[in-house]
Design an enzyme around this catalytic site. Structure first.
Site, PDB file in Angstrom:
ATOM      1  N   ASP A   1      68.137 -65.003  62.918  1.00 47.87           N
ATOM      2  CA  ASP A   1      68.705 -66.341  62.708  1.00 47.87           C
ATOM      3  C   ASP A   1      70.176 -66.307  62.317  1.00 47.87           C
ATOM      4  O   ASP A   1      70.654 -67.184  61.615  1.00 47.87           O
ATOM      5  CB  ASP A   1      67.891 -67.113  61.661  1.00 47.87           C
ATOM      6  CG  ASP A   1      67.831 -66.394  60.341  1.00 47.87           C
ATOM      7  OD1 ASP A   1      68.248 -65.230  60.263  1.00 47.87           O
ATOM      8  OD2 ASP A   1      67.362 -67.009  59.364  1.00 47.87           O
TER       9      ASP A   1
ATOM     10  N   LYS B   1      69.239 -63.178  45.769  1.00 47.71           N
ATOM     11  CA  LYS B   1      69.463 -64.535  45.254  1.00 47.71           C
ATOM     12  C   LYS B   1      69.651 -64.567  43.730  1.00 47.71           C
ATOM     13  O   LYS B   1      68.894 -65.228  42.996  1.00 47.71           O
ATOM     14  CB  LYS B   1      68.316 -65.456  45.657  1.00 47.71           C
ATOM     15  CG  LYS B   1      68.191 -65.627  47.163  1.00 47.71           C
ATOM     16  CD  LYS B   1      67.209 -66.713  47.561  1.00 47.71           C
ATOM     17  CE  LYS B   1      67.062 -66.830  49.062  1.00 47.71           C
ATOM     18  NZ  LYS B   1      66.303 -65.748  49.707  1.00 47.71           N
TER      19      LYS B   1
ATOM     20  N   ASP C   1      74.801 -67.918  59.267  1.00 54.36           N
ATOM     21  CA  ASP C   1      73.360 -68.010  59.434  1.00 54.36           C
ATOM     22  C   ASP C   1      73.021 -69.473  59.665  1.00 54.36           C
ATOM     23  O   ASP C   1      73.739 -70.365  59.241  1.00 54.36           O
ATOM     24  CB  ASP C   1      72.607 -67.354  58.265  1.00 54.36           C
ATOM     25  CG  ASP C   1      72.340 -68.284  57.117  1.00 54.36           C
ATOM     26  OD1 ASP C   1      71.183 -68.582  56.858  1.00 54.36           O
ATOM     27  OD2 ASP C   1      73.318 -68.712  56.477  1.00 54.36           O
TER      28      ASP C   1
END
Ligand code: GTP
Length: 364
Positions: A107, A158, A217
């Site tokens: 992606d 993250k 992305d």
């Protein structure tokens, strides 16, 4: 050399358009994202690409078959979603143990110079090399701490704002040595970002390579629109009009615009900037279309206005309807005449909208 493309995710953040097509088949400047990726792999001499598939696997197999762009295409078809690391392990037999291989998250759109990444792998002989891209806000991504010799000493997925070890993010592009298969447990879903990379970093077997070429992305709708807009800006030609496009002479273009083949645009319509119109789309008269992507076969009726939105395949926008910023209209949706959708309304495939929608909501 072989390449493995991770293509099996559900793309939940791109709903409702991902309800009817895999994320990798979303058009970028009117060409599926995966075609851009395959073309770039063919250019560097990749001989075989394995697609790791699960969600809507048939869509890939039908479109790409056994070969494309001169490369052999094979499929590693998971019985259940194995996640990013599990999908690599699951493809072990197809990839084999002969030589290092390239892995890509499907992606992403990138113009990375793969040859530099591969060179870095040769120099370091690492179990894994990760391509790194510098961003201002890394909180949505995995980040690394790098030594001067490009060794990754920490990998944090993250990290909360302010706690990321750097602004260098995981670009979802790796060169892996077959030794990687010994590091990934088999038979269950594994996240390479959560389980494997942090360990490899601690063991000193992990290197990074920063690159500065284009990288985007398309995980979220806004990212998807932005990617189309930025790439349209990078095109040398500012107005693309496809074969057999039937454009009234009173149409006003505000470049850049990209219009695919067989599109019809009626009189006094205003198109652009950043209007990307797929094949066989019909715009009636006095339509306003700006900062939007329209998938093939959609109809925008007379006096409709579409701003900052994505219109799905075969959708019909009624006469005088108004589609605002951030709206995502699923495939084959019908928006009746004179309806107004306020900002950020998403409509699931094949729905019919018969009343105006005054606030951000999802119509399912
Ligand atoms: P979201 O649901 O919106 O988070 O998207 P996603 O399911 O695609 O997950 P994510 O963006 O984290 O995936 C990164 C890349 O890995 C994408 O190219 C996915 O297609 C791929 N991917 C994610 N999960 C799997 C899986 O279980 N199997 C395979 N083969 N690929 C996967």
């Amino acid at each position: 050399m072989k390449a493995l493309i991770l293509a099996g995710g559900k793309g939940t953040r791109l709903r409702p358009l991902s309800c009817t097509r895999p994320k990798l088949l979303f058009p970028i400047l009117n060409k599926p994202l995966l075609d851009w990726t395959l073309e770039s792999l063919a250019e560097i001499g990749i001989s075989e690409v394995t697609l790791a598939v699960k969600h809507m696997a048939e869509a890939f197999m039908q479109r790409y078959g056994k070969s494309k762009y001169g490369m052999k295409i094979s499929y590693s078809r998971e019985k259940k979603p194995m996640r990013t690391g599990g999908a690599i392990k699951y493809a072990e037999e197809l990839i084999g143990h002969k030589e290092p291989f390239l892995v890509l998250n499907g992606d992403i759109f990138t113009k990375i110079d793969y040859t530099k990444l591969l060179k870095k792998h040769k120099e370091t002989n690492a179990v894994a090399i990760i391509a790194l891209y510098r961003v201002e806000d890394p909180s949505r991504y995995g980040t690394v701490k790098l030594t001067e010799e490009s060794r990754v000493t920490q990998f944090a997925e993250k990290a909360p704002p302010g706690q990321a070890p750097s602004n260098l993010i995981n670009a979802g592009i790796y060169v892996l040595d077959p030794k990687i298969f010994d590091h990934i447990p088999g038979g269950r879903p594994v996240s390479i970002e959560h389980e494997i990379f942090p360990k490899l970093a601690k063991e000193g077997k992990f290197f990074g390579h920063e690159f500065k070429e284009i990288w985007m992305d398309i995980g979220k709708s806004r990212d998807y629109l932005k990617a189309n807009r930025i790439l349209l800006d990078t095109e040398e030609k500012k107005r693309h009009l496809g074969k057999d496009a039937n454009i009234d002479e009173k149409v006003k273009f505000n470049d850049p615009v990209m219009v695919d083949a067989e599109v019809k645009i009626g009189q006094k319509s205003r198109v652009g900037p950043h209007a990307i119109i797929g094949r066989d789309v019909v715009l009636g008269r006095e339509v306003l279309l700006e900062n939007s992507v329209v998938f093939p076969g959609a109809i925008l009726s007379d006096f409709a206005s579409v701003t900052g939105a994505v219109i799905g395949e075969g959708a019909t926008i009624g006469k005088g309807a108004k589609i605002s910023e951030g709206c995502i209209i699923g495939d084959y949706v019908t928006i009746r005449d004179n309806i107004t959708l306020s900002r950020d309304v998403t409509v699931c495939p094949s729905k019919e909208v018969t009343e105006s929608v005054p606030e951000s909501t999802r119509i399912i």
